[in-house]
Design a protein around this motif. Sequence first.
Motif, short mmCIF file in Angstrom:
data_model
loop_
_atom_site.label_atom_id
_atom_site.label_comp_id
_atom_site.label_asym_id
_atom_site.label_seq_id
_atom_site.Cartn_x
_atom_site.Cartn_y
_atom_site.Cartn_z
N GLU A 58 -6.54 7.77 5.94
CA GLU A 58 -6.53 6.44 6.54
C GLU A 58 -7.58 5.54 5.90
O GLU A 58 -7.36 4.34 5.68
N SER A 103 -6.43 4.06 2.90
CA SER A 103 -5.30 3.14 3.08
C SER A 103 -4.02 3.71 2.47
O SER A 103 -3.31 3.07 1.70
N ASN A 152 0.83 -1.20 0.00
CA ASN A 152 0.00 0.00 0.00
C ASN A 152 0.87 1.25 0.00
O ASN A 152 0.75 2.11 0.88
#
Length: 2006
Positions: free
Chosen positions: A410, A413, A253
Amino acid sequence: MDLRDGRMLIKLLEVLSGEKLPKPTKGRMRIHCLENVDKALQFLKEQRVHLENMGSHDIVDGNHRLTLGLIWTIILRFQIQDISVETEDNKEKKSAKDALLLWCQMKTAGYPNVNIHNFTTSWRDGMAFNALIHKHRPDLIDFDKLKKSNAHYNLQNAFNLAEQHLGLTKLLDPEDISVDHPDEKSIITYVVTYYHYFSKMKALKVEGKRIGKVLDSAIETEKMVDKYESLASDLLEWIEQTIIILNNRKFANSLVGVQQQLQAFNTYRTVEKPPKFTEKGNLEVLLFTIQSKMRANNQKVYMPREGKLISDINKAWERLEKAEHERELALRTELIRQEKLEQLARRFDRKAAMRETWLSENQRLVSQDNFGFDLQAVEAATKKHEAIETDIAAYEERVQAVLAVARELEAESYHDIKRIAARKDNVLRLWEYLLELLKARRQRLELNLGLQRVFQEMLYIMDWMDEMKMLLLSQDYGKHLLGVEDLIQKHALVEADIAIQADRVKAVNANAQKFITETEAGYKPCDPQVIRDRVAHMEFCYQELNQLAAERRARLEESRRLWKFFWEMAEEEGWIREKEQILSLDDCGKDLTAVVRLLSKHKALEDEMSGRAGRLQQTVKQGQDLVAARHFGSDKIRDRIADVQEQWAALERLAASRKNQLQEAYGMHQFQADADDMDAWMLDVLRIVSSSDVGHNEFSTQALVKKHKDVAEEIASYRPVLDALQDQAKVLPPQHAESGEVKGRLAGIEERYNEVAELTRLRKQALQDALALYKIFSEVDACQLWIDEKELWLNSMQIPEKLEDLEVIQHRFESLEPEMNAQASRVAVVNQIARQQIHSGHPSEKEIKAQQDKLNTRWSQFRDLVDQKKDALNKALGIQNYYLECNETKSWIREKTKVIESTQDLGNDLAGVMALQRKLTGMERDLAAIEDKLADLDKEADRLTGEHPDQASGIKGHLGEIKDVWQDMKDTLRNREESLGEASKLQGFLRDLDDFQAWLSRTQTAIASEDMPNTLAEAEKLLAQHEGIKNEIRNYEEDYQKMRDMGEMVTQGQTDAQYMFLRQRLQALDTGWNELHKMWENRQNLLSQSHAYQLFLRDTKQAEAFLNNQEYVLAHTEMHTTLEAAEAAIKKQEDFMTTMDANEEKINAVVETGRRLVSDGNISSDRIQEKVDSIDQRHKKNREAASALLAKLKDNRDLQRFLQDCQELSLWISEKMLTAQDMSYDEARNLHTKWLKHQAFMAELQSNKEWLDKIEKDGTALVAEKPETGPVVKEKLGTLKKQWDELETTTQKKAQCLFDANKAELFTQSCADLDKWLVGLEGQLQSDDFGKDLTSVNILLKKQQMLESQVEVRQKEVEELSSQAQALRQEGKGSDEVDGQRRGVEQKFQGLLEPLRKRKSNLMASREIHQFNRDVEDEILWVEERMALATSTDHGHNLQTVQLLIKKNQTLQKEIQGHQPRYDDIFERSKNILKAGSPNGDVIRQRLGDLQRLWALIIEEADKRHGRLEEAHKAQQYYFDAAEAEAWMSEQELYMMSEEKAKDEQSSVAMLKKHQIVEQAVEDYAETVHQLSKTSRVLVAAGHPESERIGMRQSQVDKLYAGLKDLSEERRGKLDERSRLFQLNREVDDLEQWIAEREVVAGSHELGQDYEHVTMLQERFREFARDTGNIGQERVDAVNQMADELINGGHTDAATIAEWKDGLNEAWADLLELIDTRTQILAASYELHKFYHDAKEVLGRILDKHKKLPEELGRDQNTVETLQRMHTTFEHDIQALGTQVKQLQEDAVRLQSAYAGDKAEDIARREGEVLEAWRNLLEACEGRRVRLLDTSDKFRFFSMVRDLMLWMEDVIRLIDAQEKPRDVSSVELLMNNHQGIKAEIDARNDSFTTCIELGKALLARKHYAAEEIKEKLLQLTDKRKEMIDKWEDRWEWLRLVLEVHQFSRDAGVAEAWLLGQEPYLSSHVTGQSVDEVEKLIKRHEAFEKSAATWEERFAALERLTTVGSH
């Protein structure tokens, strides 16, 4: 142990031999003991144990020497004889002692202080025993700690360890070994137990090796198959796992992570995949190899299982390539998505920066405290604080907005969510910290309120203290003791109140102290000194109160002491009066007892007085203390003390007098009693010492000596008693001491004592002489007795020929030597004692000398005899030992030959061939030993041949046989080695090839690892591991080359399939070896690049931090609109660029490193290039932006300066324009004035024209340099130019107008004005004012310049006057006057020019002096201005500010250095000024001194600040590193707190491995933390100003690291717990499967077909049960232990584990039960079949014995006796058979009770058959024994009859053959002979009786030869009767003849006597005198007596005649 009864001897032999001996005979009689010993000795004979000169009676009689010899022989035979020594490559047997010695030497080789060369002295220090134990059990002994000097401890340690841990009986004690000559046999016996124990240990190891060799051949092929299946499975598993990994769409990520995944994918294609492709090809080769080998070995060709075929692998490979393509597409898509997320993160950073700034500013606001110093101020501050809280609360929405952006990231991600979260957390932290500051500020407000309350409480306490002081000042102290006690009780209540109040005071003080010490964050609501003052004041008041209370109590105590003193003195006075009455008595006692009793009473009184004296003294001292303290009752106290002391002194004098009287009486009575005791004692002793008894032997004399010694000691001990008695008499009172009674008593005692002493001495000498004599006689007798015994043995000893007999005799001689040594010592002692006694003059000196000489003679003779016998024995032993060694050597060579011959069949596998080759190689070493042995034997043979020529042929013959056998063995060995060489080489090569390929595969797998380092530490670790692999490859390079050469040699010219396959393997080996090097190089390159990349990343982070800071600063710099602000911005920007310059080197180094890595082709080149480009671009961009910003700021400064100048000039022009536009000059009166002003105005314009020119020049230059400023500049310049032109035009126009208005008037006025100006100028030029300071001088100079300007203007006016005069002349207006005025003005003007010049030079000189002073002042001011910076205490709050301050300080130091020339110039100028003699020289010198001091001070302060900034830099660097460490540890904590769990064992192992990497990183990070700690300690140790903060920060880091390690341990524990759970599950499953497999075997119902079969089954099952029990129990215990540990450790799956454990234990218990059941069944079957087998075997042996029973009865007595012995042996043999039959009966009974039906009948039938056969055998044996006995008796009877018949015939013949006697003597001789025959006949009566009884007994038991016996018996009887009759007849005849010859003899004698007497009777001589008559009478009387005698003889002759006549 008593062996005399034979039972223990039999048991000993059974234990040592392991065989069953006949049961010992019951009974205690001698015959029973002899029989038992005979059984033991018979067994030894059967075992070929030679026993010389030893019989059963020797053992039964208790012959210790022979018994010990027997025991040693048994030990030698059964424990030592068969000892074998196993060397490195062979096993051989030597003689027992040598073999055991060699074994000990081999086992202890290499041990320090251990050198075993015999079995005596080599073992004394105990090191050898410890070395043997340590060699086999090193866990029991720390050998290095043993010391050779501590022999007793070493021996005790070894014996105890052997007994406790090895089970070896402690046969010896340390005292037995730690002697000069230890017993060899004892040590051998004990060491043998070590040998047997350790040999058993080794045997167990050998069994395992033998089994392994058998299985090697079968396992080799299986290994290759397993290897193929393993490799195929691994490859397929890798393919499947790789497909799963490639199909995994969980991408990293982050943009960098996706890029790395893409790079990893490319790496997979280039690095990981090619080796697997190679491995796929190797699998095909391996399969071909397996199939080829199996075909070559005629085995079934191996075909892989379905799923592991080559085709299956190819299909899986195609699926793998498809997954690769799909993976690449997905990675490209994910990369685009990650790029979009980066933009959103940058927006978050901007907002977060704004919020952080606002929060920081408000934190500074809230951190300020201004509460005030009273309650009202504090309340006002509280309200203000509430307002601040309201404002901050309103800002929370903006903070939440930042958090919302973070949450959005957040939710998406974002890859760097940790940083975003950290930034968000930082905002939250600042927000929370602001709230904490608010809370802390409110707490501080509350502390102020609390302090005010404490102050109020203090006031209340002070009021109470004032009240209590009044109570304590009372003067009432009591009038008597009770009154004082009452006051003291009341005072105690007051003190209690004060003590209670103390808690209140302490509480208030404690509360006050809290405001001093327990402040929050160092906050103090009030000056601590104020609080301390108030607390101290209250403490002082309270202490004062306590002091008053203590003073009053002291005064009360004084009063009580006074009254108490009076009371105690009264008590003492009463006691003194009482004791005076007792001491006044006159009784002194009548005897010793009475005196002692009175003395005891007086002593008690004195003790009581001593006790009372102390008490009295204490009381007196108390009174004296009161007097010394000036007590108010001092006079009374003194009187009382004096009175009592006087009474006490009188009492003491009375006591002393009484004591003296009693002691005198005691001394006299004691003297009398002691004298009486002395007299009684001396009488008793005198009676003892006067005895004359000296004993009759040594024992009695020793007893008397001992008794006399005690008496002598007692007498000597009484000498002090006598002296004491005399001393006692001396100390008596004079009237008693001088009395005659005392002196006489002492003299008598002394005289008797001397007499006793003398008698004692004489008796002692007599006893010693007698003892010495008896001792010599005793020793001589003992020695002679021993010599007699040994001489008897030596004289009877014959040297045998057998070696065993020689060894026995040698052993006896060896045992004789210690005895001889002991006897020699005794002989020496006898000689010594004899010499001493002779020398001392012993009374029996001659007897002693005779005994001594006799003993010495016997001893010398005995030694000569021993030496003679020993020499003969040694010669015989030499020959026999030579023969023995020859036989042993020959046996040794033959044994080795057999070993060589047993290796004829070559082994088919490598293990067999190599084992045989090693054995034959070991044989070569044995050849050397045998050759040495042969050489020794050859030398020995030559020596023995020379010593024994008679036995030379036998000696040489033995040696020749050995050499023949030796040559045969060498030939056999040589042939065998030649046959084994080639096969061994080939097999060794194949084994090495397999091992090398296995290593090559393992190494390739290790090198092909995909592990890539994620950190710098991991990279360094992997590099080190990879370098280790390279070293291993180098080590194998030589092996590879040898293998290649060997392979080429083996396969050269071979066309066989196996050799072709071998050649392919070698080619594959070459390929693999080359690929290994390539793979290593590739991996090395990869790891090196990864390491460089990690180093680059580390440096990159630091560089990016610098760039981020730079970008932030550059983005927040603004352009200012004022000159001052612009200059300040430039100054700030220059400082910033200085910081950039300091960081530029680091950034350039990072860029250079990255470019070098890219140019070197690093695997991460793209990422490195991206980083390099990014850093380089950002750096250049920042550098360009900074330069551009600085240029902009400078441009802005120049523009603002230009605009300011323009504005100033524009304002000036506007102001002057107003003056120029003033046209009010119409009036003539002021026309001239206006003209003059206008002239001055024009001059001013002309002088300021330069201003405009300068501005135009600056503007033009500014436009030329900065074209962007052109419009503004040009507009401003145009406006100014326009304004200036307009001003000049207006001015010219006004001038012309004024001039035109009145020319003549203007000329005159001008002249007048000029003249006036010149007059004024002249006055100014004559002034002496040259200025008092620089300003005034400059003003004067400016005025001077103005004057010069005016002079220039006036000069023009003067010149214009000429033109005006000319114009006036033209108009014709007074030309002369005009010219005169003009000339006058010109002359005056010219006259003032020189004074003007001089004044200017004077002003310049004044200005120089004042300028110097100004420069000095300016320098001082410059130094003072920068002194603040040099002495500044601002050291920065972060690393960047500290670096900036360091740069500023460096700039300051550079400025100081740059200012140094100016400073030096000032001092140079000062020298010139002072040299010129300035009037202000002292002032100048003073200012120069001040400047010099300040200059030195600023240099010093700058250096000090540099040092402080360096310290601050170190601290901030530490803070920066600590922050980085905390950030890193925080990141690791997030990982450690993960709750992810493994799903299976593989994943748990992977997670464990991953955690180990992280854990290793944490461990490696300890160095960083340690470095931080070290840095902090260095800073603290150096006394850094921020030591406390550094220490706190370091403690935070340490706590954080400790917490991280705790989390790591916790997570490691969880992962271990999970992993152990999966391991336990696997172990349980494996073990349950193993148990199930074992249950199949244990549940078998096979019971065996016969005895051999069931024995085999039982043995196999016993081994199965043992293996199952050992292995299974160990595995079950291990699993249970693992389960228990997990359960006890609180495992989360404890219930499941317990269930697994219970199930496993149940399965194990079932298996054990099955094994027990199977064991019992097999045991029962074994017993049954064994019974059948034993019954069959016993029956066969019985029948065989029956058949062997002979029918022959013997031909004579000898043959019968031989047959009897044979039959006895036969019976002895069947005794063992009887035991078997008995055992068979017992087994049958036991089996019949266990079985029923057919089995029981079959058992009974077989038992009956055996018993029937056994009974028949016994009956046959008994019948034959009876027949043999009868036959023996028959032949014995016949023999006895024959012997008796022959003897009787001889007797009869002897009787008949006697001659006739001739006289009495011959008759008597014949009668004596005949009587001898009678005695012989009588002696034979027993033989006749025995023979007759034997015959009758044979007839009575109906002997089969009864008739013959009866006939022989009759013949014997008749013959005996005939012999007796013959003897009787002959005897009667001899008696008759004797009587006749006796009569004839007696008659002849009588006749001769008668004839002889007849002349006497016929003589008529009667004598001539009385004497003659008397003689004749006496002669006649003698004749008559003789006649009377002869008368009897005559009567006898008559009787004989009568008998003869009858």
